[in-house]
Design a protein around this motif. Sequence first.
Motif, PDB file in Angstrom:
ATOM      1  N   GLY A 150     120.314  -0.251  28.855  1.00 23.89           N
ATOM      2  CA  GLY A 150     119.776  -0.849  30.071  1.00 23.89           C
ATOM      3  C   GLY A 150     120.219  -0.099  31.318  1.00 23.89           C
ATOM      4  N   PRO A 151     120.013  -0.706  32.510  1.00 28.22           N
ATOM      5  CA  PRO A 151     120.234   0.006  33.774  1.00 28.22           C
ATOM      6  C   PRO A 151     121.673   0.042  34.260  1.00 28.22           C
ATOM      7  N   MET A 152     122.625  -0.364  33.414  1.00 25.36           N
ATOM      8  CA  MET A 152     124.029  -0.367  33.834  1.00 25.36           C
ATOM      9  C   MET A 152     124.676   0.967  33.518  1.00 25.36           C
ATOM     10  N   ASN A 153     124.175   1.999  34.175  1.00 31.05           N
ATOM     11  CA  ASN A 153     124.719   3.350  34.088  1.00 31.05           C
ATOM     12  C   ASN A 153     124.910   3.889  35.494  1.00 31.05           C
ATOM     13  N   ALA A 154     125.825   4.839  35.625  1.00 28.81           N
ATOM     14  CA  ALA A 154     126.038   5.526  36.899  1.00 28.81           C
ATOM     15  C   ALA A 154     125.958   7.026  36.657  1.00 28.81           C
ATOM     16  N   ASN A 155     125.412   7.743  37.644  1.00 31.92           N
ATOM     17  CA  ASN A 155     125.481   9.199  37.557  1.00 31.92           C
ATOM     18  C   ASN A 155     126.823   9.675  38.142  1.00 31.92           C
ATOM     19  N   TYR A 156     127.054  10.966  38.056  1.00 30.00           N
ATOM     20  CA  TYR A 156     128.343  11.497  38.501  1.00 30.00           C
ATOM     21  C   TYR A 156     128.568  11.236  39.995  1.00 30.00           C
ATOM     22  N   SER A 157     127.507  11.363  40.812  1.00 27.16           N
ATOM     23  CA  SER A 157     127.650  11.159  42.257  1.00 27.16           C
ATOM     24  C   SER A 157     128.146   9.757  42.574  1.00 27.16           C
ATOM     25  N   VAL A 158     127.623   8.756  41.869  1.00 24.94           N
ATOM     26  CA  VAL A 158     128.045   7.376  42.104  1.00 24.94           C
ATOM     27  C   VAL A 158     129.513   7.198  41.720  1.00 24.94           C
ATOM     28  N   THR A 159     129.895   7.738  40.570  1.00 24.85           N
ATOM     29  CA  THR A 159     131.278   7.618  40.125  1.00 24.85           C
ATOM     30  C   THR A 159     132.234   8.301  41.101  1.00 24.85           C
ATOM     31  N   ALA A 160     131.878   9.505  41.532  1.00 24.95           N
ATOM     32  CA  ALA A 160     132.725  10.219  42.491  1.00 24.95           C
ATOM     33  C   ALA A 160     132.809   9.452  43.804  1.00 24.95           C
ATOM     34  N   SER A 161     131.677   8.944  44.263  1.00 23.27           N
ATOM     35  CA  SER A 161     131.646   8.193  45.514  1.00 23.27           C
ATOM     36  C   SER A 161     132.560   6.982  45.457  1.00 23.27           C
ATOM     37  N   ALA A 162     132.554   6.267  44.322  1.00 22.22           N
ATOM     38  CA  ALA A 162     133.386   5.072  44.183  1.00 22.22           C
ATOM     39  C   ALA A 162     134.870   5.415  44.207  1.00 22.22           C
ATOM     40  N   VAL A 163     135.235   6.539  43.619  1.00 22.11           N
ATOM     41  CA  VAL A 163     136.632   6.986  43.657  1.00 22.11           C
ATOM     42  C   VAL A 163     137.031   7.333  45.088  1.00 22.11           C
ATOM     43  N   TYR A 164     136.174   8.106  45.773  1.00 21.70           N
ATOM     44  CA  TYR A 164     136.457   8.430  47.174  1.00 21.70           C
ATOM     45  C   TYR A 164     136.653   7.153  47.993  1.00 21.70           C
ATOM     46  N   ASN A 165     135.794   6.174  47.762  1.00 23.51           N
ATOM     47  CA  ASN A 165     135.851   4.918  48.498  1.00 23.51           C
ATOM     48  C   ASN A 165     137.214   4.250  48.325  1.00 23.51           C
ATOM     49  N   SER A 203     128.307   9.310  29.199  1.00 17.47           N
ATOM     50  CA  SER A 203     128.953   7.990  29.279  1.00 17.47           C
ATOM     51  C   SER A 203     128.248   7.151  30.339  1.00 17.47           C
ATOM     52  N   ILE A 204     128.610   5.866  30.454  1.00 14.70           N
ATOM     53  CA  ILE A 204     127.978   5.020  31.461  1.00 14.70           C
ATOM     54  C   ILE A 204     128.398   5.420  32.874  1.00 14.70           C
ATOM     55  N   LEU A 205     129.379   6.318  32.994  1.00  8.51           N
ATOM     56  CA  LEU A 205     129.823   6.780  34.305  1.00  8.51           C
ATOM     57  C   LEU A 205     129.371   8.204  34.613  1.00  8.51           C
ATOM     58  N   ASN A 206     128.562   8.787  33.742  1.00 10.09           N
ATOM     59  CA  ASN A 206     127.969  10.106  33.989  1.00 10.09           C
ATOM     60  C   ASN A 206     126.812  10.268  33.010  1.00 10.09           C
ATOM     61  N   CYS A 207     125.789   9.446  33.221  1.00 12.27           N
ATOM     62  CA  CYS A 207     124.721   9.330  32.226  1.00 12.27           C
ATOM     63  C   CYS A 207     123.794  10.548  32.240  1.00 12.27           C
ATOM     64  N   LYS A 208     123.078  10.686  31.142  1.00  9.71           N
ATOM     65  CA  LYS A 208     122.116  11.776  30.976  1.00  9.71           C
ATOM     66  C   LYS A 208     120.693  11.260  31.116  1.00  9.71           C
ATOM     67  N   HIS A 209     119.831  12.103  31.622  1.00  5.60           N
ATOM     68  CA  HIS A 209     118.408  11.807  31.747  1.00  5.60           C
ATOM     69  C   HIS A 209     117.812  11.512  30.368  1.00  5.60           C
ATOM     70  N   PRO A 210     116.944  10.503  30.262  1.00  6.95           N
ATOM     71  CA  PRO A 210     116.306   9.689  31.316  1.00  6.95           C
ATOM     72  C   PRO A 210     116.881   8.282  31.407  1.00  6.95           C
ATOM     73  N   ALA A 211     118.179   8.137  31.300  1.00 10.58           N
ATOM     74  CA  ALA A 211     118.794   6.805  31.310  1.00 10.58           C
ATOM     75  C   ALA A 211     118.444   6.031  32.574  1.00 10.58           C
ATOM     76  N   ALA A 212     118.189   4.746  32.426  1.00  9.44           N
ATOM     77  CA  ALA A 212     118.043   3.855  33.575  1.00  9.44           C
ATOM     78  C   ALA A 212     119.406   3.703  34.235  1.00  9.44           C
ATOM     79  N   LEU A 213     119.429   3.700  35.562  1.00  8.32           N
ATOM     80  CA  LEU A 213     120.737   3.686  36.230  1.00  8.32           C
ATOM     81  C   LEU A 213     120.743   2.954  37.563  1.00  8.32           C
ATOM     82  N   VAL A 214     119.728   2.126  37.801  1.00  7.61           N
ATOM     83  CA  VAL A 214     119.648   1.498  39.115  1.00  7.61           C
ATOM     84  C   VAL A 214     120.832   0.570  39.373  1.00  7.61           C
ATOM     85  N   GLY A 215     121.455   0.031  38.305  1.00  7.38           N
ATOM     86  CA  GLY A 215     122.601  -0.849  38.492  1.00  7.38           C
ATOM     87  C   GLY A 215     123.911  -0.130  38.749  1.00  7.38           C
ATOM     88  N   GLY A 216     123.935   1.178  38.543  1.00  4.92           N
ATOM     89  CA  GLY A 216     125.181   1.909  38.747  1.00  4.92           C
ATOM     90  C   GLY A 216     125.672   1.859  40.175  1.00  4.92           C
TER      91      GLY A 216
END
Length: 569
Positions: free
Chosen positions: A280-295, A323-336
């Motif tokens: 499902g859409p509970m994935n994050a790409n690398y940018s989201v994961t990095a952004s959350a760490v910076y935050n 992984s769910i914190l650096n997903c691969k295409h074409p994973a749904a990821l709007v919830g990340g």
Amino acid sequence: MPAIDQTTLTVINNYLTGTCREMGLAMVRTAYSPMFNEAMDFSCVIFNRFGRLIGQAEFCPSQIGTIKGTVECLIDVVGLDAFKPGDILLTNDPYHGVGHVPEFTVLQGVFDSNGHLRFCVANCAHMAEPGAKVPGGLAGDATEIYQEGLILPPVWLYRNGEEAEDIWKIILANHRTPDCSRGDLLAMVGSLTVAERRLHELLEHYGEETVEQAADELLAVAERRMRSEISKIPDGSYSYEDTIEDDGVCAESYRMKVKVTVDGSVLTADFDGTDLQARGPMNANYSVTASAVYNAILHLTDPNIPRNDGCYRPIKIEAPLGSILNCKHPAALVGGNTEISPRITDMIFGALMPALPKIAPAGIGGTSCCFLFGGHHPDTNEPYAHFHFEGVGWGARWGQDGNNVVIVINGNCMATPVEIFETRFPFIIESYRLLKDSGGAGQWRGGLGGERILTVKAPEITVSALFNRTQLAPPGRSGGNDGAKAGIYIKRLEDEKFSTFKEIFNAISEAKFSGITVKNGDQVRLVFPGGGGFGNPRDRDPSLVRRDIELGFISTEAANSVYGVGDQL
């Protein structure tokens, strides 16, 4: 050239930040949707001519982090030499660094009088309608990115100051609310024009060489000060785990693991061991994961450090691909970007609690409480779509209670006011309040969550949701209690009580679903979680307990049973 004096350096840094704020003000005044002119779900930034972030304002933290990766990706794909005066590049592709499909990023070059590129200015903003399988775009049961909206790889929205008509036609033909989408995109473009004008004034006042040198020195200052802050954290490795309850498609949960290593002036967040990407859409790409760490790190360090690319350099992020914190295409990821991002930030806080016990907070109500809806307004027959989110209770920390019902830590946005909500959309807000006893008890109390009840005032409305923290409460720390859980419920006109959407509509998840039709007279109840408490509740000052009772934050029953001060009231 000799080093620039500190006064000039401070003035230029403040000018860059002020320009970003003015970009945002232009957005608020000219945008069509409440997402921009009320919620302020956008971020405005300035890059130097090499694509390094040199200025940002206090808008949406998740976007500020992802836009860094987006612009770097755009430059790699297109190249800075491709930019000419009047050109504007656009993308909303998460696999080109964007946080998720509804967030559109526009990028423009700023040139000096000799035609040389001096800056790049960008705006990342969450569009209310991205052309997904459901209105608003955040489908809680999406299984691939193609269901999350029209995907635009890096394309030219403007060339030589003229609209690229074919691209505009494609976008507007795929959006349910084309007039609103066009107005919002023009507001984004207008913000770039504001920045371009202000940066020309800066160059005219100080000269190109001085401004460029100042930007370089500001990058160095930010890096040096961030390294100094990280050096104050005791060296070592600190671990933490968290769980995403379900993904909207499958019932099983997903584990996230992080090991934060501090080695001198460098901090590394390694997410090895995190579960594979979700269906499902509970994935994050690398940018989201990095952004959350910076935050997280920016919350734990000196807030006066210049917010530019330099302050990110000592922070390293490793997230396994697939992984769910650096997903691969074409994973749904709007919830990340809405749900996983705040949980990553919370994980960093949890990991560093032993090292920073008087700075790191307890668990924050880590969900955006996403409620999406759309249809045709019964009064005008005009199409509408909206992404609504709610505030949550923030975690308490040493010496400080948590904030009540503040937008989740990755958002920094504003909840849509009741008056705007009822004016623009066919709902009546029956109740909007704090929930007593929802903040985790502790020596310092967690922030309260809340409740909103909406009555449908249209023949039908299509609704979707993406919530977390409905099963696992925001954790208390250092002996504090957990905060209250979140929830979303439905009471149909013929029903006597609220039930979950899972119970009524057979959704797989009670809080992640899409495309459900509600009808005139139905009520939807949104419950937003509280923050975790910090420290033993029995150690709380009795005068603070009395104040909480007077303010309606806690009940007398809780004062007796949890805080143990009934005989002192």
